[in-house]
Design an enzyme around this catalytic site. Structure first.
Site, PDB file in Angstrom:
ATOM      1  N   GLY A   1      20.668  -9.464  39.924  1.00 57.94           N
ATOM      2  CA  GLY A   1      21.785  -9.713  39.018  1.00 57.94           C
ATOM      3  C   GLY A   1      22.957  -8.822  39.381  1.00 57.94           C
ATOM      4  N   CYS A   2      24.161  -9.268  39.001  1.00 55.79           N
ATOM      5  CA  CYS A   2      25.373  -8.563  39.442  1.00 55.79           C
ATOM      6  C   CYS A   2      25.481  -7.176  38.819  1.00 55.79           C
ATOM      7  CB  CYS A   2      26.611  -9.393  39.144  1.00 55.79           C
ATOM      8  SG  CYS A   2      26.694 -10.023  37.460  1.00 55.79           S
TER       9      CYS A   2
END
Lengths: 343, 343, 343, 343
Positions: free
Chosen positions: B150-151
């Site tokens: 995930g970012c």
């Protein structure tokens, strides 16, 4: 209607000066009779701020050209360091709201530490009142000199003072992650605040060294009755207005919310949101409001408190007018009733 | 020159899909041979993203129309929940980099907790490798399925994994105050991401409840060898690209910096700044880099770590191509060499 | 692979300098061996532009410290007025792409009129080629000195030169309403380009007086074979990159479109959209492309032509590299193949 | 103080509705007693617009739940097409300011042409007054139904009506290149107005086809006494508020300026700048002002006229309140005195 109070704005060519004019333009009991801007003396305010050109305002002058005899109150929006001497030189009858940092710190050593200058007016400092009306209302009403709070500091103190006073958060473990719009950096041209440097970008600055920490420590220690050293990191947002402080503390979210709701139940300019609701800078934009939200963190015993306001309003010029209203015996909210502007 | 690898992009009509195309457009060893977008099947990519109209790209199709027989690797940029079933249905020879959250959590219960869905492909999950090449390079090179991080999580893990492994920060007291550009919220029209809602404004969201916390806990606990529960608060920035994590921890700034410098000395895409220097989102914009800064806090024993990257690049599509390069036996940095774009 | 060409960037500390570095960082046949910035001599490029800190670049020096003996080509990104003398002083073997206005006007009187200075290098002006490769490709390939076109001018000339040459629009009635991102104003701190002055705002400037009009008149008169005086109004957009020219002319939309499609059918960097389609600045952002759209107006005989490009790329540094490629015998598109970046 | 007028806002959940509330919040003689929003009936205005949560406002209801017996005036901020039938159904004693396009066009065929719908209330149209107080003040004061002007149209008509009436510009050759902030597109989620689509970008839309052209033609033809067909191109600006029209016409700049100065000398909300001065959208932001600048073009006989206003204020809700003040016998500027907000 009573005679309006005569107002001077010293240092009118910055954003806080323009914001004072915006507010006073429709203030029912204030009239601007003098405005100064040393390097722009002789110019109209409309040439410096074209959005104000339609108003009937006095010419910008040098400070020494102001006839203070008829002035009731001066807003001082000059750089720190300069303000000491100036305030000292004003006639006794002139009340002063100082938007600089020069009279915020009660202790000369702290001033030296954070601003790198000797304080040359500690006698005047002694009578200055710290300008956060929600906590010092009575003192402000009687004061001749009020030191308007710093913008970042206002977002932190409004929730934290009552919490530390009530002992509902741990004074030894407070993190304030703060973010500010660009107007907080003023109007003097510098590379770091050019449009192309700021837009589409975000960063911290003054990490572990920002000057507002002295003011935080002073007021929070007073509130806690013990030395408080917060962890405070400011960041620059790609937007004009708004300060947003995300505060991490140890304590019960329920106790925190209850304490804040009780404290601010009757305050016109501080609004505590229902449990779990999150404020946004745009909800306060252009108004004199501070919005506060509270939520329990995942880890038991930790709480997240969010506080936001418009740095030019409740963080500077709006706060200043609120203080001035008190000092002049006017309605505290006079001239500050307008709604936030969104979008 | 060797034959380029045949690439499919599943879910090409979102921002991460467009970013994959932008990268692969000049990738020396990849060729896009299939692109899907269920609701836009039959359209050209240029009609969906006019900035890509000049490229010679396959038409958008439905997934079931793709002939996977000649595909070497598929980037899966579909919503979580959908991806399980899809990946299960792909032929064995197709390698997959999944940009959704579906294969990031090793534990079905965690997936249920954070995403509210039963995981229906735990067998495939078992062979999926967590896609952070700086820590799982060898595993990724051998994997058939890689779960792109995930970012937000990427910004946090890159500094925190080595620090927790080395034991130089206290695993029980970590605060991650994170801020993301709007592209992280995707391209589906929603009121909250309209221009007029986002610009000139800033706010937290998902306080104490954001889904990325499951991923943080999993990877940080692994690194620490003990259960870690971070305090994580995401905020929405009025800018397109960039994630910025300001991390508050207990530990020695010197030890932190030294550990990070050692860890990343030879990494092409992670840059550790000299002591006290502060990165900005714009310094990574458009590139696959993560920049990390370290500074001691005022309170002895506390350290502030700042980590930033472009959420569409090192936080999504850039990372995905980096993983794909490893999986396909290409140079890890192939196609990712371009410089950040500033301003 | 052949030896890369040795490149100097003179005046590297502005946005066009940084953009040249960004492009050349992945250019297959260019190597930066000298960079100058008088006031920042001795500093690293990474301290001036942190997003470039990861690159292995020469230190910034003063111009007089550069050893030009090994330089193949110099990009000159210095202010107008300064450039005359400098180019005169360079050794004969050094090819020059000048990004300033100093060699764009063929006539000393025009230079005096628009720039207020005597031209002191008219002998060199005589050999300079106007740097718009789509029209002067052969001349550029043989030139020692190329005067890169102005950014606004490039958006206007690309559609208008072929239309005036073909006689399909009326040369006596052309209105160019142009809008530019803020990077066009450079990086020197000035009040007018501060974030708080520009964001959330829009305005015209240089109305009926902007310097680019001299360049427009010169090139359009040449194309039309008669004196052309366009009406040109530039505006400042609250965004970093992008120029957008909305051009109002008299002529048939069909003839206009056909002429443009024929002219640019084989051009890598100019794309003519289908009838009625409207380009956007973001479709060219970060790339070297110019996008052109055409639509008939409501009033018979009037046509609206829209032309957009990235002012730092096709409007400055991208164009400069395209010119340099021609001058050095490289592929015209070398190093310029990357896709636009959106969002 | 006199009893305040009872106000209903129909369609309160859009930006113009919120702006009406912002204005009326400090209006001395208006009180909001009903607010409707069909899909959000039952909700508080504070849940739809959190910046207004602190106000004491009626709940949002469906229109059929409103008791119109005590309503003095209704602001109608509903979509065109819907408004016809609604206004028809209101009791006779209710005055109406309609912010939609439904009663702007005097001719049913024009309405059909531009809006694609049959007009079903031409009887009511017959009594509707066009809501531009600077030209129709007396009629508005007596009207029951006022059709507020379109936002783009207001910027164009304010300068052009007096110029065409006076015959100082050529009615056959007028180009209006207009640019608008995003709030003009409303609050309904659409891909084209997402933050990531709009920010850092600029483009035209509705080229040669925008609906406001019908309104332009109608009012300008009336003013000129001959058919006028303007060339009008709208563009979308990456900012929230502000419309900016750059108008190219044939005529003498001196005559133009003199005509405008005479026309607007006593107008509170229209300010004509000295010759050659250029307004900016930010100079009107948040206020009800229209600023107009005039400059001669280079070509003799051509003049450039620039007109700007805040599309939510003088372009919509501010104009609407100005109209309502006239209709209710209040001071025309009541509630609209606040200064522009800059930055």
């Amino acid at each position: 209607m009573a005679q309006p109070k005569n107002i001077a704005i010293l240092g009118a060519s910055g954003y806080t000066g323009a914001e004072l004019v915006r507010i006073i333009a429709t203030h029912p009991s204030m009239k601007i009779v003098a405005m100064t801007a040393d390097r722009k003396a002789g110019q109209t305010m409309g040439s410096v701020f074209p959005h104000l050109a339609y108003l009937d305002l006095p010419l910008l002058t040098k400070i020494e050209e102001v006839d203070f005899s008829a002035i009731d109150l001066a807003f001082c929006a000059l750089p720190h360091g300069v303000t000491h001497g100036l305030v000292k030189s004003l006639p006794e009858h002139v009340k002063v709201v100082d938007l600089s940092a020069d009279f915020r710190l009660r202790n000369a050593a702290d001033y030296k530490k954070w601003y790198g200058l000797e304080h040359t007016a500690m006698d005047i400092q002694a009578e200055a009142v710290y300008g956060l009306p929600e906590f010092y209302r009575a003192e402000i009403a009687k004061a001749r000199i009020v030191a308007n709070t710093g913008c970042y500091v206002a977002t932190g103190l409004l929730p934290l003072i009552p919490l530390l006073r009530a002992g509902v958060v741990d004074p030894t473990d407070i993190v304030i992650d703060a973010k500010s719009g660009v107007t907080g950096a003023g109007r003097s041209p510098k590379e770091g605040i050019l449009f192309s440097e700021v837009s589409e970008g975000f960063q911290a600055y003054g990490v572990a060294s920002h000057r507002h920490m002295g003011e935080f420590d002073q007021e929070l220690s007073l509130a806690a009755g013990t030395d408080v050293t917060v962890s405070f990191t400011p960041h620059l947002l790609p937007q004009n207005r708004g300060i947003y402080s995300t505060i991490y503390a140890k304590g019960s979210a329920e106790a925190v919310l209850e304490t804040l709701q009780k404290q601010f139940a009757n305050e016109r300019f501080v609004h505590v949101l229902p449990m779990g609701e999150v404020p946004a800078t745009r909800h306060a934009r252009g108004s004199n409001m501070c919005l506060i939200g509270v939520k329990a963190d995942r880890t038991p015993g930790r709480v997240i408190i969010i506080s936001t306001l418009d740095n030019l309003m409740k963080g500077a010029s709006g706060q200043a007018v609120q203080n001035a209203n008190l000092m002049l015996g006017l309605q505290e909210a006079a001239g500050l009733e307008f709604a936030p502007m969104f979008p």
